[in-house]
Motif scaffolding. Structure first.
Motif, mmCIF file in Angstrom:
data_model
loop_
_atom_site.group_PDB
_atom_site.id
_atom_site.type_symbol
_atom_site.label_atom_id
_atom_site.label_comp_id
_atom_site.label_asym_id
_atom_site.label_seq_id
_atom_site.Cartn_x
_atom_site.Cartn_y
_atom_site.Cartn_z
ATOM 1 N N ASP A 1 0.828 -1.207 0.000
ATOM 2 C CA ASP A 1 0.000 0.000 0.000
ATOM 3 C C ASP A 1 0.862 1.256 0.000
ATOM 4 O OD1 ASP A 1 -2.291 -1.523 0.011
ATOM 5 O OD2 ASP A 1 -2.631 -1.334 2.175
ATOM 6 N N ARG A 2 1.911 1.254 0.793
ATOM 7 C CA ARG A 2 2.800 2.423 0.871
ATOM 8 C C ARG A 2 3.484 2.675 -0.462
ATOM 9 N NH1 ARG A 2 7.133 1.830 5.226
ATOM 10 N NH2 ARG A 2 5.283 1.476 6.464
ATOM 11 N N ALA A 3 3.876 1.612 -1.171
ATOM 12 C CA ALA A 3 4.543 1.775 -2.461
ATOM 13 C C ALA A 3 3.599 2.370 -3.500
ATOM 14 C CB ALA A 3 5.081 0.435 -2.963
ATOM 15 N N LEU A 4 2.322 2.022 -3.422
ATOM 16 C CA LEU A 4 1.367 2.458 -4.431
ATOM 17 C C LEU A 4 0.676 3.773 -4.110
ATOM 18 C CD1 LEU A 4 -0.238 -0.981 -5.296
ATOM 19 C CD2 LEU A 4 1.514 0.268 -6.563
ATOM 20 N N ASP A 5 0.782 4.244 -2.868
ATOM 21 C CA ASP A 5 0.103 5.468 -2.452
ATOM 22 C C ASP A 5 0.960 6.699 -2.674
ATOM 23 O OD1 ASP A 5 -2.123 4.088 -1.690
ATOM 24 O OD2 ASP A 5 -1.607 4.046 0.437
ATOM 25 N N GLY A 6 1.182 7.061 -3.913
ATOM 26 C CA GLY A 6 1.911 8.290 -4.210
ATOM 27 C C GLY A 6 3.366 8.204 -3.824
ATOM 28 N N SER A 7 3.965 9.359 -3.577
ATOM 29 C CA SER A 7 5.383 9.388 -3.245
ATOM 30 C C SER A 7 5.563 9.249 -1.738
ATOM 31 C CB SER A 7 6.023 10.688 -3.734
ATOM 32 O OG SER A 7 5.346 11.777 -3.175
ATOM 33 N N PRO A 8 6.185 8.144 -1.305
ATOM 34 C CA PRO A 8 6.389 7.948 0.124
ATOM 35 C C PRO A 8 7.530 8.812 0.649
ATOM 36 C CG PRO A 8 7.394 6.171 -1.084
ATOM 37 C CD PRO A 8 6.693 7.057 -2.096
ATOM 38 N N GLN A 9 7.646 8.858 1.973
ATOM 39 C CA GLN A 9 8.767 9.543 2.596
ATOM 40 C C GLN A 9 10.055 8.846 2.187
ATOM 41 O OE1 GLN A 9 8.812 12.206 4.504
ATOM 42 N NE2 GLN A 9 6.618 12.506 4.482
ATOM 43 N N PRO A 10 11.152 9.568 2.070
ATOM 44 C CA PRO A 10 12.418 8.909 1.745
ATOM 45 C C PRO A 10 12.745 7.868 2.822
ATOM 46 C CG PRO A 10 12.659 11.298 1.728
ATOM 47 C CD PRO A 10 11.295 10.998 2.238
ATOM 48 N N PRO A 11 13.202 6.671 2.402
ATOM 49 C CA PRO A 11 13.498 5.647 3.391
ATOM 50 C C PRO A 11 14.673 6.036 4.278
ATOM 51 C CG PRO A 11 13.995 4.883 1.160
ATOM 52 C CD PRO A 11 13.428 6.250 1.049
ATOM 53 N N THR A 12 14.609 5.642 5.545
ATOM 54 C CA THR A 12 15.696 5.940 6.476
ATOM 55 C C THR A 12 16.040 4.687 7.264
ATOM 56 O OG1 THR A 12 14.119 6.635 8.176
ATOM 57 C CG2 THR A 12 15.022 8.356 6.764
ATOM 58 N N TRP A 13 17.273 4.597 7.662
ATOM 59 C CA TRP A 13 17.745 3.487 8.474
ATOM 60 C C TRP A 13 17.319 3.765 9.914
ATOM 61 C CZ3 TRP A 13 18.915 -1.050 7.011
ATOM 62 C CH2 TRP A 13 19.629 -1.926 7.828
ATOM 63 N N PRO A 14 16.757 2.781 10.609
ATOM 64 C CA PRO A 14 16.122 3.052 11.899
ATOM 65 C C PRO A 14 17.063 3.226 13.085
ATOM 66 C CG PRO A 14 15.962 0.735 11.374
ATOM 67 C CD PRO A 14 16.575 1.420 10.178
ATOM 68 N N ARG A 15 18.320 2.834 12.960
ATOM 69 C CA ARG A 15 19.212 2.880 14.111
ATOM 70 C C ARG A 15 20.305 3.911 13.912
ATOM 71 N NH1 ARG A 15 18.044 -2.067 12.774
ATOM 72 N NH2 ARG A 15 19.959 -2.551 11.703
ATOM 73 N N PRO A 16 20.821 4.447 15.031
ATOM 74 C CA PRO A 16 21.932 5.387 14.893
ATOM 75 C C PRO A 16 23.174 4.678 14.347
ATOM 76 C CG PRO A 16 21.326 5.070 17.211
ATOM 77 C CD PRO A 16 20.395 4.254 16.388
ATOM 78 N N ALA A 17 23.957 5.414 13.627
ATOM 79 C CA ALA A 17 25.153 4.844 12.994
ATOM 80 C C ALA A 17 26.270 4.648 14.011
ATOM 81 C CB ALA A 17 25.618 5.767 11.885
ATOM 82 N N LYS A 18 26.910 3.463 13.960
ATOM 83 C CA LYS A 18 28.110 3.216 14.765
ATOM 84 C C LYS A 18 29.349 3.636 13.983
ATOM 85 C CE LYS A 18 26.045 -0.687 17.118
ATOM 86 N NZ LYS A 18 26.009 -2.135 17.268
ATOM 87 N N THR A 19 29.200 3.685 12.667
ATOM 88 C CA THR A 19 30.279 4.133 11.800
ATOM 89 C C THR A 19 29.759 5.303 10.978
ATOM 90 O OG1 THR A 19 29.611 2.612 10.042
ATOM 91 C CG2 THR A 19 31.260 1.804 11.618
ATOM 92 N N ALA A 20 30.646 5.930 10.260
ATOM 93 C CA ALA A 20 30.254 7.080 9.441
ATOM 94 C C ALA A 20 29.191 6.664 8.424
ATOM 95 C CB ALA A 20 31.468 7.645 8.731
ATOM 96 N N PRO A 21 28.187 7.506 8.219
ATOM 97 C CA PRO A 21 27.117 7.136 7.293
ATOM 98 C C PRO A 21 27.546 7.241 5.832
ATOM 99 C CG PRO A 21 26.722 9.322 8.158
ATOM 100 C CD PRO A 21 27.928 8.777 8.871
ATOM 101 N N GLY A 22 26.896 6.439 5.039
ATOM 102 C CA GLY A 22 27.051 6.476 3.595
ATOM 103 C C GLY A 22 25.657 6.382 2.993
ATOM 104 N N THR A 23 25.581 6.354 1.685
ATOM 105 C CA THR A 23 24.296 6.236 1.004
ATOM 106 C C THR A 23 24.373 5.062 0.050
ATOM 107 O OG1 THR A 23 23.953 8.611 1.131
ATOM 108 C CG2 THR A 23 22.623 7.420 -0.471
ATOM 109 N N VAL A 24 23.308 4.273 0.030
ATOM 110 C CA VAL A 24 23.220 3.190 -0.932
ATOM 111 C C VAL A 24 22.073 3.513 -1.877
ATOM 112 C CG1 VAL A 24 21.769 1.749 0.570
ATOM 113 C CG2 VAL A 24 23.072 0.683 -1.251
ATOM 114 N N GLU A 25 22.317 3.356 -3.158
ATOM 115 C CA GLU A 25 21.287 3.554 -4.179
ATOM 116 C C GLU A 25 20.939 2.177 -4.725
ATOM 117 O OE1 GLU A 25 22.853 6.315 -7.038
ATOM 118 O OE2 GLU A 25 22.299 8.021 -5.794
ATOM 119 N N ILE A 26 19.741 1.703 -4.402
ATOM 120 C CA ILE A 26 19.333 0.352 -4.776
ATOM 121 C C ILE A 26 18.289 0.418 -5.879
ATOM 122 C CG2 ILE A 26 18.291 -1.796 -3.985
ATOM 123 C CD1 ILE A 26 19.336 -1.128 -1.200
ATOM 124 N N THR A 27 18.560 -0.318 -6.956
ATOM 125 C CA THR A 27 17.635 -0.447 -8.070
ATOM 126 C C THR A 27 17.331 -1.922 -8.247
ATOM 127 O OG1 THR A 27 18.645 1.464 -9.139
ATOM 128 C CG2 THR A 27 17.257 0.060 -10.517
#
Length: 157
Positions: free
Chosen positions: A26-52
């Motif tokens: 439902d979330r995927a089909l209901d318009g533009s969802p909020q940008p996904p976020t990782w739920p836990r604080p980072a223990k290491t420096a953050p990076g970004t993954v682009e998944i297709t």
């Protein structure tokens, strides 16, 4: 399928068997969802993954994809929803991950594709990841435990 991959996909399948699947579709089909976020604080420096997620179906309709990420060695993960053909950009702590994707047809309750990939996310950078989703087979679905608690299949193939 190696034991690590099998374990990660089993966790993925068990999460899909709950009502989580319906909410994510439902979330995927209901318009533009909020940008996904990782739920836990980072223990290491953050990076970004682009998944297709790539699938052989060139869908002209919005086809939902359920995507999960697990940190290397973890028994749990986080599920995200997206639309086939779109790219999810997720900020995560740098490290090694396992990503899995299910391409679903919610109207017919069919699993159109399933795929997985290991990925390494660089701290302070962007890491691309392509998950090829192939047609599911009955043996793979049985191995993953894609069944409801009453034993009936979660999807038709």
């Amino acid at each position: 399928m190696d034991p690590y991959t099998g374990g990660a996909l089993t966790w993925f399948a068990q999460g899909a068997a709950s009502n989580l699947l319906d909410r994510l579709v439902d979330r995927a089909l209901d318009g533009s969802p909020q940008p996904p976020t990782w739920p836990r604080p980072a223990k290491t420096a953050p990076g970004t993954v682009e998944i297709t997620v790539r699938h052989h179906t060139a869908a002209k309709v919005r086809t939902p994809v359920i995507l999960t990420l697990q940190e290397d060695g973890s028994r749990t993960g986080t599920a995200f929803s997206l639309v086939l053909g779109h790219t999810a950009r997720i900020a995560v702590p740098g490290g090694r991950y396992f990503g899995a994707a299910m391409v679903v047809d919610p109207a017919r309750r069919t699993l159109q594709g399933i795929g997985w990939s290991r990925l390494t996310v660089a701290a302070h950078g962007t890491s691309p990841c392509l998950i090829p989703a192939g047609r599911p087979t009955a043996p793979v679905m049985l191995q993953l435990g894609l069944r409801r608690p009453d034993g009936t299949p979660l999807f038709r193939i």
